[in-house]
Write an enzyme that holds these catalytic residues in place. Structure first.
Site: not given
Ligand code: NAD
Length: 491
Positions: A188, A264
């Site tokens: 997803k 992650e």
């Molecule tokens: P996010 O947590 O908002 O979303 C990540 C994913 O989760 C997306 O696919 C989103 O649609 C899904 N999602 C959102 N709410 C959800 C829910 N309630 N239930 C299930 N799925 C849900 O993050 P983002 O804004 O897409 O990405 C940025 C974040 O990701 C930053 O905090 C960044 O540090 C982190 N990140 C971490 C790594 C790592 O390897 N540690 C790598 C890249 C990004």
């Protein structure tokens, strides 16, 4: 296969980008026939629309992944390795189209997008090699009663949830080890950047991944859709990359079925420049650590601590380099800093900058959001940033470099570790032994020692504390998708 909407069509003439759901080897619209629009962050205009899955589609995808699981688990490591190698070649062959696609839906500068595609492809090559190198072991029980045979089995159906900031690499960093291990998956991708994941899935099909092994759901309702996937007892693994906030929610949901979880999550990386550092090297590293993807990276240097002896030279150099970056659409080759992902991201970054300025920080370059269109924020360097400024504690996720001056290394280590995050830290020094001693005291899963970039498919990427659980990449990344089985026997 659905043809792309007009705005992207000229960019991707040789790359087939489907816009429907991939379920059981066929591309199909969402059950409710709903569509989800994908916007270009540089202009705000709609680029394309993709199928908008609901919980019924989630069930269908899981049906397909569960049905394909025994067959895929039974393939030989060599077969899986060869599929992954073909996929590596396919991504490499289409690297320019994929890079342009990433520029358009994510906004990042073309150089960053090309770098991401190369990085994304390497996960397929690395895990093609790892698939055939997995070894168990044989031991003797201390009592002599039996032999201890240890082997591995695929964990089973895996749910992969990825963010928008690296739409190709975050997907391949999960897909490659999952497939190498013999797992089937439901992927997803983020709603902001679904096209890249769909393009990679189409290449996977071309490379010979059997129907049902990779299924893709794009949706505007991640909560219910992912919730349905995690609540189903056929799911065995959750591999999530995203914010710590959403990670906590998913860990709770995964608890009901006691799923194996690879998480992650967010970061708050310190970038420390010691008094004996080579300032030019440190500036080179700082620009990569800060500006890859316009600062929208979990590994982005979030706060700079610079020794007073080199502070003025470092900040002058940083302001010159940041100020020289051209802000514009990612697909324009002269762009050094593309737009942020959306208007909400601009408001958040600007809020953090204004908070720091109110508390006494000074902007050497940048410092305020321009008018639209597009969600741009200028590269910004702030000095004299006080320790209580919110942007030293929160993930900025934008092109903003706050600099704090220090003169005591012990004191700066306290600040380095004073965060719930523990993904990565950066340290520059002219004395490698001193650097290694200090690196061991960083409470983070990764340290860049005289390096501004740590990501490598062959290395275990991941965080401590609230930055995550488990590792991606390296041999460790394959073990995440495997269960250890021990057989007690004697002969
Ligand atoms: P996010 O947590 O908002 O979303 C990540 C994913 O989760 C997306 O696919 C989103 O649609 C899904 N999602 C959102 N709410 C959800 C829910 N309630 N239930 C299930 N799925 C849900 O993050 P983002 O804004 O897409 O990405 C940025 C974040 O990701 C930053 O905090 C960044 O540090 C982190 N990140 C971490 C790594 C790592 O390897 N540690 C790598 C890249 C990004």
């Amino acid at each position: 296969m659905t043809v792309l909407d007009h705005a992207l069509a000229p960019l991707v003439d040789t790359l087939a980008v489907p816009t429907d759901l991939l379920v059981g080897g066929s591309w199909r619209p969402a059950t409710g026939a709903r569509r989800l629009e994908v916007a270009d962050p540089a202009t705000g205009t709609v680029l394309a629309s993709v199928a908008d899955a609901d919980v019924e589609d989630a069930r269908h995808a899981l049906d397909a992944a569960a049905a394909a699981a025994p067959g895929w688990a039974a393939t030989s490591p060599r077969e899986r390795s060869e599929v992954l190698l073909r996929l590596f070649e396919a991504v490499r062959e289409h690297s320019e189209e994929l890079a342009l696609l990433i520029c358009r839906e994510n906004g990042k500068a073309l150089g960053d997008a090309r770098g991401e595609v190369a990085y994304a492809a390497e996960f397929f090559r690395w895990y093609a090699e790892e698939a055939v190198r997995l070894r168990g072991h044989l031991g003797h029980a201390p009592s002599g009663a039996n032999r201890i045979l240890v082997g591995y089995q695929p964990v089973g159906v895996s749910v992969l949830v990825t963010p928008w900031n690296f739409p190709a690499a975050m997907a391949t960093r999960k897909l490659a080890p999952a497939l190498a291990a013999g797992c089937t998956v439901v992927l997803k991708p983020a709603a902001e950047t679904p096209l890249t994941a769909l393009a990679v899935a189409a290449l996977a099909e071309e490379a010979g991944v059997p129907p049902g092994v990779v299924n893709v759901l794009t949706t505007s309702q991640p909560g219910p859709v992912v919730g349905a996937l995690l609540a189903d007892r056929r799911t065995r693994m959750l591999s999530f990359t995203g914010s710590t906030e959403v990670g906590r929610v998913l860990l709770r949901a995964a608890a009901d079925n006691v799923l194996k979880c690879g998480m992650e999550l967010g970061g708050n990386a310190p970038f420390v420049v010691l008094d004996d550092a080579d300032v030019t090297d440190a500036l080179d590293g700082a620009m990569v650590a800060k500006m890859r993807n316009g600062g929208q990276a979990c590994t982005a240097a979030n706060r700079f601590y610079v020794h007073t002896d080199v502070h003025d030279e470092f900040v002058a150099g940083l302001a010159t380099r940041m100020g020289a970056l051209r802000v514009g659409p990612g697909a324009d080759p002269s762009t050094g800093c593309g737009p942020l992902i959306n208007a909400a991201a601009v408001a958040k970054v600007d809020g953090l900058v204004q908070d720091a300025l109110r508390r006494g920080a000074r902007a050497l370059v940048g410092g305020s959001a321009p008018d639209g269109p597009g969600s741009f924020y200028p590269p910004t360097v702030l000095v004299d940033v006080p320790h209580d400024a919110a942007l030293l504690r929160e993930e900025v996720f934008g092109p903003v470099a706050p600099v704090v001056r220090f003169d005591d290394v012990e004191d700066v280590l306290t600040h380095v570790n004073d965060t719930e995050h523990g993904l990565v830290g950066y340290l520059y020094t002219g004395d490698l032994a001193r650097g290694l001693r200090l690196a061991e005291r960083f409470e983070s899963g990764m340290v860049g020692l005289n390096r501004g970039l740590v990501s490598d498919p062959a290395a275990p990427f991941g965080g401590t504390k609230q930055s995550g659980l488990g590792r991606e990449g390296g041999t460790e990344g394959l073990l995440e998708f495997l269960e250890t089985q021990y057989v007690a026997t004697s002969w």
